[in-house]
Design an enzyme around this catalytic site. Structure first.
Site, mmCIF file in Angstrom:
data_model
loop_
_atom_site.group_PDB
_atom_site.id
_atom_site.type_symbol
_atom_site.label_atom_id
_atom_site.label_comp_id
_atom_site.label_asym_id
_atom_site.label_seq_id
_atom_site.Cartn_x
_atom_site.Cartn_y
_atom_site.Cartn_z
ATOM 1 N N HIS A 18 0.859 -1.195 0.000
ATOM 2 C CA HIS A 18 0.000 0.000 0.000
ATOM 3 C C HIS A 18 0.892 1.240 0.000
ATOM 4 C CE1 HIS A 18 -2.861 3.032 1.349
ATOM 5 N NE2 HIS A 18 -3.813 2.204 0.946
ATOM 6 N N GLU B 128 -3.909 2.391 -7.307
ATOM 7 C CA GLU B 128 -4.294 3.464 -6.392
ATOM 8 C C GLU B 128 -3.394 4.686 -6.610
ATOM 9 O OE1 GLU B 128 -6.552 1.802 -2.782
ATOM 10 O OE2 GLU B 128 -4.441 1.929 -2.275
HETATM 11 C C1 PEP Z 1 -6.999 3.035 0.599
HETATM 12 O O1 PEP Z 1 -6.793 3.067 1.803
HETATM 13 O O2 PEP Z 1 -6.459 2.166 -0.091
HETATM 14 C C2 PEP Z 1 -7.872 4.035 -0.001
HETATM 15 C C3 PEP Z 1 -8.099 3.992 -1.279
HETATM 16 O O3 PEP Z 1 -8.415 4.974 0.863
HETATM 17 P P1 PEP Z 1 -9.677 5.937 0.537
HETATM 18 O O4 PEP Z 1 -10.753 5.086 -0.059
HETATM 19 O O5 PEP Z 1 -10.047 6.496 1.876
HETATM 20 O O6 PEP Z 1 -9.186 6.973 -0.430
#
Ligand code: PEP
Length: 249
Positions: free
Chosen positions: A94, A166
């Protein structure tokens, strides 16, 4: 056809008592077929949640692990320890771990291989920073991270890998990527997988989008061809919101 997967990342939220309340609230929800559902809880809550989620469709995930099975690694948790309590998924790499805890492409790869070896399904996170995006480096960054994470993964193991795209600037900021932009980058990630494993195998890999996904916007992402679900932080913390996401997927 890829089964969509919605995974909640609780980060450093929820005591055991709060996690159990979530599980009780899950039992009040109507079951949703056709979407894999996962909550990735803090280590301390995993064992209690494994019990509390029995009989539901929600699988258990961890947020990190060490790549060794055991050893003198104070403060770490091994894949065997996660397996023992019924964990099925584990988030690897992450961006918060890459940013604050020195996670590197190399450690992400070691952890991915260790998870697969022990029958855990890694949710491998890749994504660019705002600076990298503005410099036009998004494709280069996700290519490098994806190739590194999948080094030495075998074709047989690939089906157990989930990738979460992400963009760092979209995590916890309320600034989500447009669905079209997310799909474009996810298609690049799929093409990187195809170069290594062939198109047929790459087409089986689930690739999630993550970054400020909410019940109100998940439908837009799911309508895109290459997006197979979401990794969600903030909006996964209540059972109502989590199930709204699952239904939206
Ligand atoms: C995450 O923690 O991977 C994330 C995408 O957080 P959020 O949905 O709060 O942006």
């Amino acid at each position: 056809m890829r089964t969509p997967i919605v995974a909640g990342n609780w980060k450093m939220f929820k005591t055991i008592a709060e996690a159990k309340q979530f599980a009780e609230a899950v039992k009040q929800q109507d079951a949703v077929a056709g979407v894999e559902q996962v909550v990735c809880a803090p280590f301390t809550a995993l064992a209690a949640l494994a019990e509390a989620l029995k009989g539901t469709d929600v699988a258990l995930g961890a947020q990190n692990m060490h790549f060794e099975e055991q050893g003198a690694f104070t403060g770490e948790i091994s894949p065997l320890m996660l397996k023992e309590i019924g964990v099925r998924y584990v988030i690897i790499g992450h961006s918060e771990r890459r940013q604050y805890f020195n996670e590197t492409d190399e450690s992400v790869n070691k952890k991915t291989l260790a998870a697969l070896k022990h029958g855990l399904r890694p949710i491998v996170c890749v994504g660019e920073s705002l600076e990298e995006r503005e410099a036009g480096k998004t494709a280069e960054v996700v290519r490098k991270q994806t190739e590194a994470a999948l080094t030495d993964v075998t074709p047989d193991q690939l089906a157990d890998v989930v990738i979460a795209y992400e963009p760092i600037w979209a995590i916890g900021t309320g600034k989500s990527s447009t669905a079209a932009d997310a799909n474009e980058t996810i298609a690049i990630i799929r093409s990187v997988i195809a170069e290594r494993f062939g198109q047929q195998e790459a087409d089986k890999v689930r690739i999630q989008y993550g970054g400020s996904v909410k019940p109100e916007n998940i439908g837009g992402y799911m309508a895109e061809k290459d997006i197979d679900g979401a990794l969600v932080g903030g909006a996964s913390l209540t059972a109502d919101s989590f199930f709204a996401l699952v239904k939206g997927a």
